[in-house]
Structure formats: structure tokens, C-alpha cells
Design a protein around this motif. Structure first.
Motif, PDB file in Angstrom:
ATOM      1  N   PRO A 140      -2.209  19.636  -2.567  1.00  0.00           N
ATOM      2  CA  PRO A 140      -3.075  18.266  -2.273  1.00  0.00           C
ATOM      3  C   PRO A 140      -3.328  18.116  -0.836  1.00  0.00           C
ATOM      4  CG  PRO A 140      -0.472  17.727  -3.009  1.00  0.00           C
ATOM      5  CD  PRO A 140      -1.123  19.160  -3.325  1.00  0.00           C
ATOM      6  N   LEU A 141      -2.474  18.555  -0.094  1.00  0.00           N
ATOM      7  CA  LEU A 141      -2.709  18.412   1.369  1.00  0.00           C
ATOM      8  C   LEU A 141      -3.730  19.164   1.764  1.00  0.00           C
ATOM      9  CD1 LEU A 141      -1.323  17.144   4.025  1.00  0.00           C
ATOM     10  CD2 LEU A 141      -0.169  19.390   4.419  1.00  0.00           C
ATOM     11  N   LEU A 142      -4.268  20.144   1.456  1.00  0.00           N
ATOM     12  CA  LEU A 142      -5.193  21.105   1.904  1.00  0.00           C
ATOM     13  C   LEU A 142      -6.456  20.339   1.190  1.00  0.00           C
ATOM     14  CD1 LEU A 142      -3.908  24.653   1.472  1.00  0.00           C
ATOM     15  CD2 LEU A 142      -4.312  23.272   3.603  1.00  0.00           C
ATOM     16  N   ARG A 143      -6.345  19.538   0.069  1.00  0.00           N
ATOM     17  CA  ARG A 143      -7.508  19.136  -0.522  1.00  0.00           C
ATOM     18  C   ARG A 143      -7.538  17.562  -0.037  1.00  0.00           C
ATOM     19  NH1 ARG A 143      -6.029  20.140  -6.937  1.00  0.00           N
ATOM     20  NH2 ARG A 143      -6.588  22.561  -7.031  1.00  0.00           N
ATOM     21  N   LEU A 157      -3.133  14.158  -0.761  1.00  0.00           N
ATOM     22  CA  LEU A 157      -1.902  13.915  -0.938  1.00  0.00           C
ATOM     23  C   LEU A 157      -1.555  12.566  -0.244  1.00  0.00           C
ATOM     24  CD1 LEU A 157       1.152  14.831  -1.111  1.00  0.00           C
ATOM     25  CD2 LEU A 157       1.120  15.548   1.129  1.00  0.00           C
ATOM     26  N   VAL A 158      -2.185  11.981   0.683  1.00  0.00           N
ATOM     27  CA  VAL A 158      -1.903  10.559   1.160  1.00  0.00           C
ATOM     28  C   VAL A 158      -2.969   9.630   0.899  1.00  0.00           C
ATOM     29  CG1 VAL A 158      -1.566   9.369   3.408  1.00  0.00           C
ATOM     30  CG2 VAL A 158      -1.005  11.631   3.113  1.00  0.00           C
ATOM     31  N   ASN A 159      -2.553   8.248   0.441  1.00  0.00           N
ATOM     32  CA  ASN A 159      -3.496   7.368   0.082  1.00  0.00           C
ATOM     33  C   ASN A 159      -4.742   7.113   0.787  1.00  0.00           C
ATOM     34  OD1 ASN A 159      -4.511   5.169  -1.308  1.00  0.00           O
ATOM     35  ND2 ASN A 159      -2.696   3.902  -1.214  1.00  0.00           N
ATOM     36  N   PRO A 160      -6.063   6.995   0.605  1.00  0.00           N
ATOM     37  CA  PRO A 160      -7.050   6.676   1.596  1.00  0.00           C
ATOM     38  C   PRO A 160      -6.985   5.444   1.949  1.00  0.00           C
ATOM     39  CG  PRO A 160      -7.653   7.954  -0.279  1.00  0.00           C
ATOM     40  CD  PRO A 160      -6.436   7.572  -0.763  1.00  0.00           C
ATOM     41  N   ASP A 161      -6.309   4.469   1.102  1.00  0.00           N
ATOM     42  CA  ASP A 161      -6.163   3.148   1.486  1.00  0.00           C
ATOM     43  C   ASP A 161      -5.097   2.995   2.572  1.00  0.00           C
ATOM     44  OD1 ASP A 161      -8.228   2.261  -0.499  1.00  0.00           O
ATOM     45  OD2 ASP A 161      -6.686   1.682  -1.861  1.00  0.00           O
ATOM     46  N   PHE A 162      -3.993   3.615   2.440  1.00  0.00           N
ATOM     47  CA  PHE A 162      -3.295   3.392   3.680  1.00  0.00           C
ATOM     48  C   PHE A 162      -3.517   4.092   4.878  1.00  0.00           C
ATOM     49  CE2 PHE A 162       0.357   5.962   5.950  1.00  0.00           C
ATOM     50  CZ  PHE A 162       1.037   4.845   6.065  1.00  0.00           C
ATOM     51  N   ILE A 171       1.048  -1.131   0.152  1.00  0.00           N
ATOM     52  CA  ILE A 171       0.154  -0.003   0.114  1.00  0.00           C
ATOM     53  C   ILE A 171       0.987   1.252  -0.004  1.00  0.00           C
ATOM     54  CG2 ILE A 171      -1.682   1.311   1.401  1.00  0.00           C
ATOM     55  CD1 ILE A 171      -2.525  -1.273   2.274  1.00  0.00           C
ATOM     56  N   ALA A 172       0.716   1.982  -1.079  1.00  0.00           N
ATOM     57  CA  ALA A 172       1.611   3.216  -1.009  1.00  0.00           C
ATOM     58  C   ALA A 172       1.387   4.338  -0.036  1.00  0.00           C
ATOM     59  CB  ALA A 172       1.455   3.863  -2.533  1.00  0.00           C
ATOM     60  N   ILE A 173       2.145   5.151   0.343  1.00  0.00           N
ATOM     61  CA  ILE A 173       1.887   6.015   1.323  1.00  0.00           C
ATOM     62  C   ILE A 173       1.003   7.335   0.492  1.00  0.00           C
ATOM     63  CG2 ILE A 173       2.571   7.840   2.921  1.00  0.00           C
ATOM     64  CD1 ILE A 173       4.878   5.801   3.587  1.00  0.00           C
TER      65      ILE A 173
END
Length: 331
Positions: free
Chosen positions: A259-262, A265-270, A202-204
Motif C-alpha cells: 500500500p505504501l508504493l500504491r 497506506l496513509v489517510n489522504p485526509d491526514f 483523523i486517522a493516520i
């Protein structure tokens, strides 16, 4: 009876002196004025014109009185000026930055928006700067008037080391190695992942960032490498390099913060995997911090804050080195 100009001048001079010195100063000043007037009259000047010329030459009686009393006429004189200026610069570098950082981080963690945070931080920081300047200056004014000793002594051990602001070979290698590791880490995160999941990796980073957003990151890495090489070959910072460094730093900040504010940035699966692996205690922590966006929201704020601080420092450091290099070139 109307007082003469000389009498008026002497009276204005001695009025601020200590009573036990006034008579001596009066006698000395009267004799000095009389001798000077007599010398001018002997040269052919009219007595009234000679008296006016002598008094004009003596200048403001308050300045003359300060000389008799050995009283400073400046707010902070040369004895204390450098100590005051060095301390004030140090405080202005440290205190406002700490206030900005602490307030910004606290307000963001409490759920305030960026606009509200700026609106609350700016007035407080301005007040802090004003108070720092006023109270620090007031302390040294008291030192000046009382003749107190600050205890600051200069010696040759305080001479600063000569600083090299260019990039040497070791700095170039370190920069290129770091950029290379960053590029490999992004690819490794996509292919293999960094955490054992017991199944597929699982990607971060959010897979949706591929290919365009990650492609922009790789482009930034390449440009950063070119910049490091250019700095090494130039051997010193310049205004052009400082501008390029600013643009690159802001571009990197935008790549992270947008992407952090949106929330992209981070994978929801992670995040789901971390939540499940954290168990009941993690869920309780999420619930307790729900008003501030949960634990992930707090960590996001901390990440964004850290990136912003790093970018600002990188920009300031680049301009500081360019300015210092420019001064050295003039010398």
C-alpha cells in the motif's frame, strides 16, 4: 660436458639464494647428496638409480631453497591468517551493507525506480567486495613477506560471552507486550486518532485499509504472538523457526510496502490536514522537493527503506541464531 643430476639439482636450489650463502649451501648439499647416494650404493643399488632416488626424496629444489632462506611459500601464513580473516569478515559485514544502504536510499530519494536502483547498486557492491578482498589480502601479503608486526595480541579478556539464542521469559513478555501495543494503536488510530485536529479525529492509516487489509495485520500479529510462544517453549532457534520467522518478516514487509508504493497506506485526509497545518513554509518545502515526490514522497521512501532494513536484519538474525544453535547441538 653434461652436468650430472646432482649438479643440476644443486644449481636449481641455490639460484634463488643470496650470493653470500650460495657457496655454503652448495657444499653442504653436495656432501649430503653424496653421502646418501653412497649409502644406497653400499646396499646394492646402481649409482644412477641411487642418485635419482636421493634427489627424488629431497623434493622440489625451490621448496628446499625456501627452507634454507626461511622464506614462506604460502600467501598468508598462520602468523597472520586469523587476523586477516577476522578483519576481512568485519569489513565485508560493514562496508558493502553501508554502500547498499547509502546508494539505495540516495537513488530512491532522487526518484529512481526500484529496477534502476538495483541495476546501479549491484555492480558497485560487487566492485566494493572485490576491492575489499584484494587490498586487505595484499596488505597482509606484504606483512607476511616483510615480517612486520600487526600489533594484534590475544589474551583471555577477548573471550566472548556465552550467548543465549533461545527466548527467555522476559523476551516473550516483551514480544507479547509490543504486539499488544501495536494492535491497540491500530484500533486507537481508527477510533480516536493520535493528533488533535480541533474537530473529528483523523486517522493516520487509510480508512480504506479496513476491514480486510487491517484484518490481515491483526492475523499477522496473532501469528507473531504464537511464534514468540513457540520459540519460548522450544528454548532455542531451529531451521524450522528460522523459516517461519522469514515468512512472517516478508509478510509484514509486504503489508507495509504494497500500500505504501500504491500511495494507499496513509489517510489522504491526514496528509491534507498536515499540509494545511504546516502553512506557507511547508508548501515551500513541498515545492522545493517536488522533483523527488515532495516531502511526503521523501518520508515515504524513508519509511519503506527503514522497514526493509528492519525486515532484512530480522531475517538474518534469525538464521544466524539457528545456525549457531545447530553448531552448539553438534558439539
Amino acid at each position: 660436458m653434461t652436468a650430472t643430476l646432482s649438479e643440476r639439482y644443486i644449481s636449481a636450489t641455490i639460484r634463488s639464494l643470496k650470493p653470500d650463502t650460495q657457496d655454503d649451501v652448495r657444499a653442504e648439499l653436495a656432501a649430503s647428496i653424496a653421502d646418501a647416494v653412497e649409502a644406497r650404493v653400499d646396499q646394492g643399488e646402481a649409482p644412477a638409480e641411487a642418485e635419482r632416488a636421493v634427489l627424488t626424496g629431497l623434493g622440489d629444489p625451490d621448496i628446499l631453497a625456501a627452507g634454507y632462506a626461511e622464506r614462506p611459500l604460502q600467501l598468508i601464513g598462520p602468523k597472520y591468517y586469523l587476523t586477516w580473516w577476522r578483519l576481512l569478515k568485519l569489513l565485508l559485514w560493514i562496508v558493502p551493507i553501508c554502500v547498499v544502504g547509502g546508494m539505495t536510499l540516495g537513488l530512491l530519494l532522487s526518484g529512481e525506480g526500484v529496477g534502476e536502483t538495483i541495476g546501479q547498486v549491484v555492480p558497485v557492491v560487487l566492485q566494493v567486495i572485490v576491492h575489499l578482498c584484494f587490498w586487505t589480502t595484499l596488505v597482509f601479503v606484504v606483512f607476511e613477506r616483510t615480517g612486520a608486526d600487526t600489533g594484534v595480541r590475544w589474551d583471555v579478556d577477548q573471550l566472548p560471552e556465552i550467548q543465549e539464542d533461545g527466548a527467555g521469559r522476559s523476551e516473550l513478555i516483551a514480544s507479547l507486550v509490543f504486539l499488544g501495543i501495536a494492535a491497540v494503536a491500530v484500533v486507537w488510530d481508527r477510533i480516536r486518532g493520535f493528533f488533535p485536529t480541533g474537530g473529528d479525529p483523523i486517522a493516520i492509516l487509510n480508512p480504506q485499509l479496513w476491514p480486510w487489509w487491517i484484518g490481515a495485520l491483526f492475523a499477522l500479529i496473532v501469528v507473531e504472538a504464537v511464534f514468540a510462544i513457540a520459540l519460548f517453549r522450544r528454548r532455542r532457534w531451529t531451521t524450522t523457526l528460522a523459516v517461519l520467522n522469514t515468512v512472517l518478516a516478508l509478510a509484514f514487509a509486504a503489508w507495509v510496502l504494497i500500500p505504501l508504493l500504491r500511495g494507499e497506506l496513509v489517510n489522504p485526509d491526514f496528509l491534507a490536514f498536515v499540509t494545511e497545518a504546516g502553512g506557507e513554509k511547508f508548501a515551500e518545502g513541498q515545492a522545493e522537493s517536488a522533483e523527488n515526490g515532495g516531502l511526503f514522497g521523501i518520508l515515504g521512501v524513508l519509511l519503506g527503506f527503514g522497514v526493509a532494513v528492519g525486515v532484512i536484519w530480522d531475517i538474518v538474525d534469525g538464521w544466524r541464531k539457528a545456525r549457531r544453535a545447530g553448531r552448539a547441538e553438534l558439539v
